[in-house]
Motif scaffolding. Sequence first.
Motif, PDB file in Angstrom:
ATOM      1  N   UNK A 172     -43.427   3.777  26.869  1.00 44.29           N
ATOM      2  CA  UNK A 172     -44.184   4.505  25.693  1.00 44.29           C
ATOM      3  C   UNK A 172     -43.265   5.463  24.836  1.00 44.29           C
ATOM      4  N   UNK A 173     -43.479   6.066  23.771  1.00 52.05           N
ATOM      5  CA  UNK A 173     -42.843   7.111  23.121  1.00 52.05           C
ATOM      6  C   UNK A 173     -43.840   8.213  22.682  1.00 52.05           C
ATOM      7  N   UNK A 174     -43.128   9.061  22.613  1.00 56.30           N
ATOM      8  CA  UNK A 174     -44.096  10.575  22.276  1.00 56.30           C
ATOM      9  C   UNK A 174     -43.610  11.140  21.050  1.00 56.30           C
ATOM     10  N   UNK A 191     -37.758  11.883  27.218  1.00 59.16           N
ATOM     11  CA  UNK A 191     -38.804  12.947  27.291  1.00 59.16           C
ATOM     12  C   UNK A 191     -38.624  14.119  28.374  1.00 59.16           C
ATOM     13  N   UNK A 192     -38.725  13.611  29.506  1.00 61.53           N
ATOM     14  CA  UNK A 192     -38.585  14.480  30.735  1.00 61.53           C
ATOM     15  C   UNK A 192     -36.806  14.428  31.252  1.00 61.53           C
ATOM     16  N   UNK A 193     -36.418  15.565  31.581  1.00 62.22           N
ATOM     17  CA  UNK A 193     -34.871  15.741  32.133  1.00 62.22           C
ATOM     18  C   UNK A 193     -34.769  15.609  33.538  1.00 62.22           C
ATOM     19  N   UNK A 201     -35.616  23.602  32.644  1.00 64.02           N
ATOM     20  CA  UNK A 201     -36.027  22.923  31.741  1.00 64.02           C
ATOM     21  C   UNK A 201     -36.447  21.542  32.120  1.00 64.02           C
ATOM     22  N   UNK A 202     -37.773  21.328  31.955  1.00 64.35           N
ATOM     23  CA  UNK A 202     -38.511  20.084  32.380  1.00 64.35           C
ATOM     24  C   UNK A 202     -38.493  18.973  31.375  1.00 64.35           C
ATOM     25  N   UNK A 203     -38.293  19.462  30.233  1.00 70.00           N
ATOM     26  CA  UNK A 203     -38.472  18.238  29.151  1.00 70.00           C
ATOM     27  C   UNK A 203     -37.401  18.608  28.223  1.00 70.00           C
ATOM     28  N   UNK A 204     -37.086  17.486  26.878  1.00 77.93           N
ATOM     29  CA  UNK A 204     -36.151  17.804  25.948  1.00 77.93           C
ATOM     30  C   UNK A 204     -36.921  18.392  24.805  1.00 77.93           C
TER      31      UNK A 204
END
Length: 328
Positions: A172-174, A191-193, A201-204
Amino acid sequence: MRPFTYTGAKNKEQALQSYSPTSHYLGGGTNLLDLMKEDVERPDQLIEVASLDYKKIFQNDKGGLTIGGMLSNSETANHPEVRKNYPLLSMSMLSAATAQIRNMATNGGNLLQRTRCPYFFEASMPCNKREPGSGCGAIKGMNSLHAIFGYSDSCIAVHPSDMCVGLAALGATVEVQKPDGSTRIIAFDDFHRLPGSQPEKDTNLMPGELITAIHLERPEFSEHYYYLKIRERSSYAFALISVAAGLQLKGGEITKAGLAMGGVAHKPWKFKEVEKFLVGKKPDESIFEAAAELAMKDAKPFEGNTYKVEMGKKAIVRALSQAYARKS
């Protein structure tokens, strides 16, 4: 719970303009409010965005499906188009939590779930994700539920979402709304790191960005799919290990594969090398066993979670076998 102010955003412009570095967007609140009660999250402002007009599911111009970020998990999983053409996503979403929570939780909020690591939730324990520089209590502590891939010396926590494992397998894409009014598209794998030296930091996502939609490609695994979730109890439990598997077949051979695992890393763990390995193969147990060996070859468990390596192999074989045998 600490004092905070509440802003009910009437539109995206108000939501974006109200944001500050100490704010949080509020969707269903099924994760955020728990963290606030435990004094893990301490926002001074909540900006309610669940009522914003991102609640539609429609075919996009690429022949796939666009899913609104504010739609509930239940509405999404049970939507006729999702059930028919993306049953792997539906199956993964319906494996999560309870019906009551799925009725509240939003799709955007699901992407932003924080880890259920007990050291993160317990404010008196060291946790670099909660308090950078304090250490990771799980590395030499109780780590039976923790990562075997992609961790660092700073953090060995795992991502908790079932939906995200399904989305990773589907590629998928967000779509996010930026504070300046423009939008950007993020590939799901980006998306997630991984934790690295900044596990907090969980996401970008950049500060103030708002998740508005999830885009799916053309249906590819609508016939051969399976989501396997192994957990300690059958309801309201997070995965020890989960596997999302999708296969596309033609002439008795695999032409495309989607394979991702949950409960093993700081983000949904997509097996790109294994997906390529499966293409052109005739599906049978020996091929699935070889795929499982390849998938788990780089696993590095801790003392408390060595079981995840063998469990992971067996879970992959079972998920691929069920996907091959199953037809919608």
